[in-house]
Design a protein around this motif. Structure first.
Motif, PDB file in Angstrom:
ATOM      1  N   VAL A 158       4.525   2.140   1.942  1.00 44.24           N
ATOM      2  CA  VAL A 158       5.359   3.312   1.485  1.00 44.24           C
ATOM      3  C   VAL A 158       4.845   4.461   1.221  1.00 44.24           C
ATOM      4  O   VAL A 158       4.128   4.780   1.041  1.00 44.24           O
ATOM      5  CB  VAL A 158       5.860   2.629  -0.618  1.00 44.24           C
ATOM      6  N   LEU A 159       5.177   5.229   2.060  1.00 41.24           N
ATOM      7  CA  LEU A 159       4.854   6.858   2.317  1.00 41.24           C
ATOM      8  C   LEU A 159       6.034   7.158   0.661  1.00 41.24           C
ATOM      9  O   LEU A 159       6.816   7.266   1.217  1.00 41.24           O
ATOM     10  CB  LEU A 159       5.891   7.049   3.401  1.00 41.24           C
TER      11      LEU A 159
ATOM     12  N   PRO B 235      -0.945  -1.111  -6.373  1.00 39.72           N
ATOM     13  CA  PRO B 235      -1.297  -1.245  -5.120  1.00 39.72           C
ATOM     14  C   PRO B 235      -2.176  -0.410  -4.448  1.00 39.72           C
ATOM     15  O   PRO B 235      -2.382  -0.154  -5.568  1.00 39.72           O
ATOM     16  CB  PRO B 235       0.140  -1.068  -4.064  1.00 39.72           C
ATOM     17  N   ALA B 236      -2.840  -0.597  -2.975  1.00 36.58           N
ATOM     18  CA  ALA B 236      -3.964   0.616  -2.359  1.00 36.58           C
ATOM     19  C   ALA B 236      -2.709   1.855  -2.560  1.00 36.58           C
ATOM     20  O   ALA B 236      -1.762   1.703  -2.219  1.00 36.58           O
ATOM     21  CB  ALA B 236      -4.507   0.106  -1.850  1.00 36.58           C
TER      22      ALA B 236
ATOM     23  N   ARG C 199      -1.820   0.193   6.667  1.00 42.69           N
ATOM     24  CA  ARG C 199      -0.733  -1.257   7.188  1.00 42.69           C
ATOM     25  C   ARG C 199      -2.330  -2.623   6.852  1.00 42.69           C
ATOM     26  O   ARG C 199      -1.129  -3.849   6.498  1.00 42.69           O
ATOM     27  CB  ARG C 199      -0.390  -1.022   8.352  1.00 42.69           C
ATOM     28  N   GLU C 200      -2.950  -2.274   6.844  1.00 45.90           N
ATOM     29  CA  GLU C 200      -4.119  -3.199   7.709  1.00 45.90           C
ATOM     30  C   GLU C 200      -4.932  -3.327   5.566  1.00 45.90           C
ATOM     31  O   GLU C 200      -4.869  -4.468   4.891  1.00 45.90           O
ATOM     32  CB  GLU C 200      -5.490  -2.599   7.297  1.00 45.90           C
ATOM     33  N   ARG C 201      -3.979  -2.480   4.338  1.00 46.53           N
ATOM     34  CA  ARG C 201      -4.587  -2.752   3.452  1.00 46.53           C
ATOM     35  C   ARG C 201      -2.893  -4.064   2.721  1.00 46.53           C
ATOM     36  O   ARG C 201      -3.172  -4.537   1.963  1.00 46.53           O
ATOM     37  CB  ARG C 201      -4.635  -1.854   2.670  1.00 46.53           C
TER      38      ARG C 201
ATOM     39  N   ALA D  18       0.753  -0.640   0.430  1.00 42.01           N
ATOM     40  CA  ALA D  18       0.192   0.094  -0.109  1.00 42.01           C
ATOM     41  C   ALA D  18       1.496   0.974   0.264  1.00 42.01           C
ATOM     42  O   ALA D  18       1.886   0.902   0.143  1.00 42.01           O
ATOM     43  CB  ALA D  18      -0.901   0.490   1.049  1.00 42.01           C
ATOM     44  N   VAL D  19       0.204   2.701  -0.612  1.00 37.93           N
ATOM     45  CA  VAL D  19       1.214   3.535  -0.707  1.00 37.93           C
ATOM     46  C   VAL D  19       0.494   4.861  -0.005  1.00 37.93           C
ATOM     47  O   VAL D  19      -0.973   4.951  -0.350  1.00 37.93           O
ATOM     48  CB  VAL D  19       1.538   4.154  -2.544  1.00 37.93           C
ATOM     49  N   VAL D  20       1.082   5.514   0.677  1.00 38.48           N
ATOM     50  CA  VAL D  20       0.821   7.069   1.076  1.00 38.48           C
ATOM     51  C   VAL D  20       0.845   7.578   0.703  1.00 38.48           C
ATOM     52  O   VAL D  20       2.516   7.900   0.591  1.00 38.48           O
ATOM     53  CB  VAL D  20       0.886   6.506   2.969  1.00 38.48           C
TER      54      VAL D  20
END
Length: 204
Positions: free
Chosen positions: A141-142, A89-90, A124-126, A58-60
């Motif tokens: 990943v930020l 990714p999400a 994190r959940e994703r 997942a990516v923030v």
């Protein structure tokens, strides 16, 4: 185990955009040169990109960066996150309010309005769910922008910091480090190519 990784390109003088970034100007004046390495044919650059995107569960990203990548001059099939490397990714966006519409509607977007820690928690959940599906550990990943990563470092939300140090001096723009709480970093890896020095640190 899912780790929280900040991953961003930065100039020699500490900027992650050039001056005047925005929806119409992208990463600002000269800012696109920060990502020359990501489009390089150098095999080490390609490996760094491939490994980084392959680990992304997942990516923030912050709202300002979202508006740029989802804007009319933003991502497309050739320039999106990990384009041509892995499945998508999400994506989790930290924002005060969700947008009315999304141009990149084929991507999996979640908009979190309750702050950065909650956004990282949702990501994190994703990532953990994606890890179970594929049978290997994937990370959060930020990717930016600079203020989002800076805030995450200040809040001690980051396990690992990856910097792609580009051989350019921008003179002005968005800074990554603005002072504040000291950080203890342990260097884990260095890869030098013709377009960047890729640095990896554990964040203590």
């Amino acid at each position: 185990m899912t780790r929280i990784v900040a991953d961003i390109s930065v100039s020699l003088d500490g900027f992650v955009t050039g001056p005047d970034p925005g929806v119409d100007s992208g990463l600002g004046t000269g800012g696109e040169a920060l990502h020359t390495w990501a489009f390089s044919d150098d095999p080490d650059d390609r490996r760094v990109l491939r490994e980084a995107t392959a680990r992304s569960g997942a990516v923030v990203l912050g709202r300002t960066l979202f508006d740029i990548v989802d804007g009319p001059h933003g991502w497309d099939d050739a320039t999106g996150y990990g384009a041509g490397e892995v499945g998508k990714p999400a994506f989790v966006v930290v924002t005060s309010s969700a947008p009315d519409e999304v141009r990149l509607s084929d991507l999996d977007w979640t908009f979190v309005t309750t702050g950065l820690p909650d956004a990282v928690g949702a990501a994190r959940e994703r990532a953990e769910a994606a890890s179970k599906e594929c049978g290997r550990d994937l990370d959060v990943v930020l990717m930016g922008g600079g203020a989002t990563i800076g805030s995450a470092l200040e809040a001690r939300l980051i396990d690992e910091l990856t910097l792609h140090l580009s051989p350019i001096v921008l003179g002005a723009g968005t800074t990554l480090f603005t002072g504040g709480t000291p950080l203890a970093l342990t260097q884990r890896g260095v890869t030098v190519t013709s377009t960047a020095t890729h640095l990896t640190y554990d964040v203590g």
